[in-house]
Design a protein around this motif. Sequence first.
Motif, PDB file in Angstrom:
ATOM      1  N   PHE A   1      -5.555   2.930   4.235  1.00  0.00           N
ATOM      2  CA  PHE A   1      -5.192   1.517   4.291  1.00  0.00           C
ATOM      3  C   PHE A   1      -6.293   0.770   5.036  1.00  0.00           C
ATOM      4  O   PHE A   1      -6.679   1.155   6.141  1.00  0.00           O
ATOM      5  CB  PHE A   1      -3.853   1.350   5.007  1.00  0.00           C
ATOM      6  CG  PHE A   1      -3.355  -0.073   5.062  1.00  0.00           C
ATOM      7  CD1 PHE A   1      -3.230  -0.824   3.899  1.00  0.00           C
ATOM      8  CD2 PHE A   1      -3.007  -0.654   6.271  1.00  0.00           C
ATOM      9  CE1 PHE A   1      -2.760  -2.132   3.945  1.00  0.00           C
ATOM     10  CE2 PHE A   1      -2.537  -1.952   6.329  1.00  0.00           C
ATOM     11  CZ  PHE A   1      -2.414  -2.696   5.161  1.00  0.00           C
TER      12      PHE A   1
ATOM     13  N   SER B   1       2.462   2.017  -3.265  1.00  0.00           N
ATOM     14  CA  SER B   1       1.518   2.556  -4.248  1.00  0.00           C
ATOM     15  C   SER B   1       1.257   4.047  -4.033  1.00  0.00           C
ATOM     16  O   SER B   1       0.729   4.717  -4.917  1.00  0.00           O
ATOM     17  CB  SER B   1       0.192   1.789  -4.191  1.00  0.00           C
ATOM     18  OG  SER B   1      -0.549   2.116  -3.012  1.00  0.00           O
TER      19      SER B   1
ATOM     20  N   HIS C   1       0.822  -1.208   0.000  1.00  0.00           N
ATOM     21  CA  HIS C   1       0.000   0.000   0.000  1.00  0.00           C
ATOM     22  C   HIS C   1       0.857   1.260   0.000  1.00  0.00           C
ATOM     23  O   HIS C   1       0.613   2.194  -0.773  1.00  0.00           O
ATOM     24  CB  HIS C   1      -0.919  -0.009   1.228  1.00  0.00           C
ATOM     25  CG  HIS C   1      -1.768   1.212   1.370  1.00  0.00           C
ATOM     26  ND1 HIS C   1      -2.984   1.359   0.733  1.00  0.00           N
ATOM     27  CD2 HIS C   1      -1.567   2.363   2.069  1.00  0.00           C
ATOM     28  CE1 HIS C   1      -3.496   2.536   1.033  1.00  0.00           C
ATOM     29  NE2 HIS C   1      -2.651   3.167   1.845  1.00  0.00           N
TER      30      HIS C   1
END
Length: 327
Positions: A135, A74, A71
């Motif tokens: 997240f 990204s 995550h």
Amino acid sequence: MAVYTDVAADELAEFLSLYDIGELLSYKGIAEGVENSNFLLHTTAGSFILTLYEKRVAKGDLPFFIGLMTHLASHGINCPQPVKNRQGEALGMLAGRPAAIITFLEGIWPRKPNATHCTGVGAVLAKMHLAGGDFSMARANALSVAGWRPLFDAAAARADELQHGLRDFIAAELDYLEGGVWPRDLPQGVIHADLFPDNVFFLGEKLSGVIDFTFACHDMLAYDVAICLNAWCFESDHSFNVTKARAFLGAYARERRLSEAEQDALPLLARGAAIRFLLTRLVDWLNVPPGALVRPKDPLEYARKLRFHQSVSSVRDYGLTASGMVA
């Protein structure tokens, strides 16, 4: 990083045969750190890190760590990426331990951090806090205030072997922090919780990446800031360096401003961060497994840091003004 569990060459070769990362050329244990067994792998496809998870890391938490690294990457955070095997799985078993292979980051960690290093850390910490906002996975902090007393109980009987009076010193601080003063309503999110110099890589003085997310969890974002004040802003003689603190806090504030409540709580959070690492280091110091390739870290470093934080009268002592910017 450390090595508690040896891995035989034939075991490792069999494990690596499940991956498309080339043939093994060499591997060696990494002695730094205290939590998991780590190895540097060199294959025909490049370099990788192999981690065997043990000690405080629960197997059920591993998908959180793996997912968080993906995550954050990204969102532009340079951190290691899990390597999946041919079945599309990022976790396997090796030598009786959960194991993962992650990509290798270029750079070295700073043995003597300076203000420029602290600026880079402040900026990347704030960016991680912002990136973690969406997240979806969650993990509680098992080493927050409720987890300190069990650590103390495990080490109390032998604490004075390290320094006379250490047991009473820790007990008094725990009594204070457990007495209702610990903040509860500050902004929360995903924190790294272990962003020490050996977990941040630089190329020259440019930050090149962040590693080791095995303590990452949900907690107060300002608690992560307090952990970094302890980890980055003291000198080798354990004196506090306000220049480094200004650099760190200023860079953090340029990405994410600390609220007034977070500023007010920072001295208390810094005390909590100091007692947390004092306790885990003390337990580790007293319980190194025979034959482990590991260098336990000095618990007394954090006793000295705790004494400093106990003397702090306001956030200005850390270089912050009432506006949340550096003094």
